[in-house]
Design a protein around this motif. Structure first.
Motif, PDB file in Angstrom:
ATOM      1  N   LEU A 172       0.833  -1.193   0.000  1.00  0.00           N
ATOM      2  CA  LEU A 172       0.000   0.000   0.000  1.00  0.00           C
ATOM      3  C   LEU A 172       0.873   1.250   0.000  1.00  0.00           C
ATOM      4  N   LEU A 179      -5.135  -0.900   9.255  1.00  0.00           N
ATOM      5  CA  LEU A 179      -5.600  -0.919   7.865  1.00  0.00           C
ATOM      6  C   LEU A 179      -4.859  -1.987   7.063  1.00  0.00           C
ATOM      7  N   LYS A 180      -3.542  -2.117   7.276  1.00  0.00           N
ATOM      8  CA  LYS A 180      -2.774  -3.152   6.582  1.00  0.00           C
ATOM      9  C   LYS A 180      -3.366  -4.525   6.860  1.00  0.00           C
ATOM     10  N   ASP A 182      -6.421  -5.231   8.001  1.00  0.00           N
ATOM     11  CA  ASP A 182      -7.793  -5.337   7.506  1.00  0.00           C
ATOM     12  C   ASP A 182      -7.835  -5.665   6.017  1.00  0.00           C
ATOM     13  N   ILE A 183      -7.009  -4.987   5.229  1.00  0.00           N
ATOM     14  CA  ILE A 183      -7.013  -5.217   3.788  1.00  0.00           C
ATOM     15  C   ILE A 183      -6.457  -6.606   3.469  1.00  0.00           C
ATOM     16  N   HIS A 186      -9.117  -9.065   4.293  1.00  0.00           N
ATOM     17  CA  HIS A 186     -10.178  -9.006   3.283  1.00  0.00           C
ATOM     18  C   HIS A 186      -9.780  -9.816   2.053  1.00  0.00           C
ATOM     19  N   LEU A 243     -10.549  -6.209  -6.408  1.00  0.00           N
ATOM     20  CA  LEU A 243     -10.483  -5.873  -4.981  1.00  0.00           C
ATOM     21  C   LEU A 243     -11.209  -4.574  -4.662  1.00  0.00           C
ATOM     22  N   PHE A 248     -16.398  -4.247   1.393  1.00  0.00           N
ATOM     23  CA  PHE A 248     -15.390  -4.442   2.435  1.00  0.00           C
ATOM     24  C   PHE A 248     -15.940  -5.400   3.486  1.00  0.00           C
ATOM     25  N   VAL A 256     -14.337  -1.507  -0.931  1.00  0.00           N
ATOM     26  CA  VAL A 256     -12.949  -1.392  -0.505  1.00  0.00           C
ATOM     27  C   VAL A 256     -12.348  -0.076  -1.005  1.00  0.00           C
ATOM     28  N   HIS A 259     -13.339   2.728   1.291  1.00  0.00           N
ATOM     29  CA  HIS A 259     -12.678   2.619   2.592  1.00  0.00           C
ATOM     30  C   HIS A 259     -11.227   3.081   2.503  1.00  0.00           C
ATOM     31  N   LEU A 260     -10.539   2.682   1.457  1.00  0.00           N
ATOM     32  CA  LEU A 260      -9.155   3.105   1.275  1.00  0.00           C
ATOM     33  C   LEU A 260      -9.054   4.614   1.088  1.00  0.00           C
ATOM     34  N   VAL A 267      -3.843   0.737  -2.869  1.00  0.00           N
ATOM     35  CA  VAL A 267      -3.223  -0.583  -3.002  1.00  0.00           C
ATOM     36  C   VAL A 267      -2.379  -0.591  -4.268  1.00  0.00           C
TER      37      VAL A 267
END
Length: 296
Positions: A172, A179-180, A182-183, A186, A243, A248, A256, A259-260, A267
């Protein structure tokens, strides 16, 4: 020369080979420990060659990281029992550490790389020697199937292992630790095939389009209707497998991408491995096996 239990124990600790194999090697070499080790290593190479054709679709996904790189590795064996063996897991971690340290390309002969941490207790110096030694110890085919290295490139890398069967690394632009994670989680759960719709492999897309076309033609509907059906299925395939277009997992009402954006992150790349995906699975039918033996 009398081969003592202490000598057998010492050789077994050094090589990890079975007790009877150690006893035979010592007997064949007159109790010479170094020659016995050499003999066991030769037998390891022979065992590796003998078992090379056997299906190895179980195994472990492992991940190693430093500040600049993360590596994801899949190492396969034949049974889930061996996949949980401490020696097998240790080998997988050594392979990942070796790749992280030496950063080979996909064309590199991994087996020739000097294994991380220097020679093992058994004197193995390369990944291939260690692999062959492990085959001798566990009695199964072992293969280092694939690996991927991701570079942070001024950003950050998140990773997640779901047990030892699914692994994810994701690069990312920037992100908090939460966040790292969570993604990466996911990606593990939702299994996207590409980051954004523009990143799809065109050959993959064309193959999917042909499948959708054939399915639509079986309905017997008019050509213009079939075209609309195919177009709709292609659009759904892209949105489902991209993605950034997926809901999410922690907030299904938000994509997603959204959210990002709320976190000011992007990403850059992602990799998801699942043990044995795309490989033929071993299917043991013990009843049939016993019956075949009974019937000669």
């Amino acid at each position: 020369m009398t081969i003592s239990a202490a000598m057998i124990k010492e050789l077994r600790q050094l090589t990890g080979a079975g007790m009877m194999d150690c006893k035979r090697a010592l007997e064949e070499t007159g109790g010479d420990m170094e020659q016995a080790i050499a003999e066991l290593r030769k037998k390891g190479a022979a065992a590796a060659a003998k078992r090379a054709g056997r299906i190895a679709a179980e195994g472990v996904i492992t991940c190693q990281s430093n500040t600049d790189y993360s590596v994801l590795v899949e190492v396969n064996c034949e049974t889930d029992f061996v996949a949980k063996d401490d020696s097998f897991v240790a080998f997988c971690n050594q392979v990942a550490e070796t790749i992280l340290e030496q950063r080979p390309t996909q064309d590199t002969d991994l087996g020739a790389l000097d294994i991380a941490g220097g020679p093992t207790d058994a004197g193995f110096t390369t990944i291939e020697e260690a692999r062959q030694g492990l085959i001798t110890k566990v009695g199964e085919n072992i293969s280092v199937r694939r690996f991927t290295l991701l570079e942070s490139s001024g950003g950050v890398i998140g990773h997640y292992l779901h047990g030892s069967k699914i692994g994810v690394i994701v690069a990312l632009s920037q992100a908090s630790n939460q966040l790292k994670l969570d993604i990466a989680m996911h990606i593990a759960a939702s299994a996207p095939l590409f980051v954004d719709v523009d990143d799809v492999d065109q050959r993959m897309l064309e193959n999917e389009r042909k499948i959708f076309q054939a399915q639509a033609e079986e309905t017997g509907k008019p050509a213009d209707t079939i075209e609309k059906i195919v177009k709709g299925k292609v659009a759904k395939f892209l949105s489902t497998n991209a993605l950034l277009e997926q809901p999410f997992v922690k907030d299904p009402d938000t994509k997603v991408r959204k959210h990002l954006e709320s976190e000011g992150a992007q990403v850059r790349a992602m990799v998801r491995f699942e043990v044995g995906e795309g490989l033929e699975k071993r299917n043991d039918d013990f009843v049939a096996e016993v019956m075949s033996q009974v019937q000669g």
